[in-house]
Structure formats: C-alpha cells, structure tokens
Design an enzyme around this catalytic site. Sequence first.
Site, PDB file in Angstrom:
ATOM      1  N   TYR A 139       0.878  -1.175   0.000  1.00  0.00           N
ATOM      2  CA  TYR A 139       0.000   0.000   0.000  1.00  0.00           C
ATOM      3  C   TYR A 139       0.909   1.217   0.000  1.00  0.00           C
ATOM      4  CZ  TYR A 139      -3.895   2.969   1.759  1.00  0.00           C
ATOM      5  OH  TYR A 139      -4.856   3.942   1.933  1.00  0.00           O
ATOM      6  N   LYS A 167      -1.451  -1.269  -4.112  1.00  0.00           N
ATOM      7  CA  LYS A 167      -2.453  -0.202  -4.162  1.00  0.00           C
ATOM      8  C   LYS A 167      -1.684   1.103  -4.093  1.00  0.00           C
ATOM      9  CE  LYS A 167      -5.949   2.444  -1.872  1.00  0.00           C
ATOM     10  NZ  LYS A 167      -6.514   2.898  -0.598  1.00  0.00           N
TER      11      LYS A 167
END
Length: 311
Positions: A139, A167
Amino acid sequence: MTAPTTPYSGVIPPVVTPLTADGELDRASLERVVGHLLEGGAGGLFALGSSGETAYLTPAEQDEVIKVITSAAAGQVPVLVGAIETTTNRAIERARAAAGLGADAIVATAPFYTRTHAPEIDRHFRDIAAAVDLPLLAYDVPVCVHSKLDPELLLPLAADGVLAGVKDSSGDDGSFRRLVIGAREHPGFSVLTGHELVVDSMMLSGADGSVPGLGNVDPHGYVRLHEAAVKGDWAAARAEQDRLVALFDIVGAAAPGTASATAAGLGAFKTALMLRGVIATNVMSPPMRRLDAGEAKAIAALLDRAGLSRV
C-alpha cells in the site's frame, strides 16, 4: 484495453467502518455496507484501510471488523485486509490475526513513525510475506507513512514473488505509469490505483483496477467506469469519471478549519452513506468529529446532483 488477468482487479472499495452513536462497531450497518458494495459489482473488498479507520481501532475492534466483512462477503469476492502497523513484527501479528479470521490477502504499508530507508522497507515486505501464507499487496500512501514506494523497490519484490500487487495512493502519476510498464514483465502482479479522481486515466495507462474511497458511496459508478475502460469505451469512461469528480465535492462539505483532511473526507463518505440509508450514523472515531446537519444538507444536494438515491 483487454480484461485484466490478475487475481485482484476491478473495483475494490476500501470498506468504511460504521460506528454506533456511542462509538462502538455497528455490525448491522457494516453488513449493509458489504451488501451495498457487492450489489454494486465490487470485485473485492479492502477491509481496514484508511477509509476503514484502521489507525483508530483497537486490535479487538479490528478483529471484529474482519469477522463481519468476511462473513458478509461469504466468499463472493476476495477480502483484502490491512495489516497497517508501524513496524514489521507488529504488521506480522496483525497479518496472522487476519489470516486466522478468513482474509484472502494482506495489505501492508512501509514501516512508519520509525525512521526507515529502502533496504529496510524491502526487508519489511519480505519478512511479512515469509511469515503469512497469504498473498501480500503493498500500500503506497506516502501522505500517511512518509515513504514513497518507487517502482525500483516494488518490481524486484514482484519478480521474487514477495508481492502480489500494489495499491498506489501516492498521487504520483508518473511513478504509477512507470510501475505499470514494469509490471508487464510480471504476469499476475496487480496494479491498483487509489487515485479516485483519475481512474479512467490510470486504466488507460494499464491499471488492473481501483480502490476508491468514494466507491463506498457510489460503487455502481466506479464499476460502470471500470467496465467501460475494459471495453475501450473511453468516452463513456470519461463521462462517468467526470460525474464522480463532481460527486467528490462532498469532501469539501466540512466547515473550513474545523476538521482534518481525513475527517472531512471520511466524514463525507459516512454522511453520504447515512443519507443513502446504508448506515445508521455518521459517527467518527475520536478525535475526529462527525459532520453536522448543515454539512449533511450540502452533501445531500451533491448526492441529488449525482443522481444518487436518498432515504
């Protein structure tokens, strides 16, 4: 663009965590959020991300969130669970807890609060992946962790099978483009954008999907955008993105100077979901505040403008 072949693709909303009037987890509302997202066509669910207020929840509360989401999803889509902690051992502890509660994949940031650098971040991801028998996604959210996950760090981890995807919420579109280009050499590595205002552009670049906080409010819109992009109907994708950009104005409803960017954005998402009848309250974790009636009225007008139903 052809349909993605990576394990994690489509629209994967970062699920909000509804609270009761006294600040406890609202399980019934959370179940409704999951149903709302699944009915909207979500390709996965991201539990305990920034939009899920994970940094504000105790480990016991985090466990309850995982239980509710995995039970409500009932295997219909993969559930990605955040193990977002300051250091490696803490992240491993949370990742193992998530695995035991039914998570399908783990999402972790770089270490934060502690000072760190690229070799330590590399080791951090390798150690988490070695400790938990689930796919691991990185992330990239430098606004929160103060470290940027560059392609030069991520792609070797993809090549070695440490990471199943990323992400990217960095807002660095140039870096994202370089990541997408490099990921072509690693089939099965998912590249997801968290930059919800430019999903059409990121899909054109080659993103496999999106993780939009605003997708809690309007999952159908993001799914329409994704499907248009997969078909190569860029005019339709652009029109849907333009409508969603206008809807994103809800994050400006909080009175200036009264709320952090996190409280203003997440508070707007929760208020919109309350107005749509999905959750019971727009209560926030302390020290954040809930949006008031006047701010909710402004959000209601923006929902109407976007063509979204209200109760």
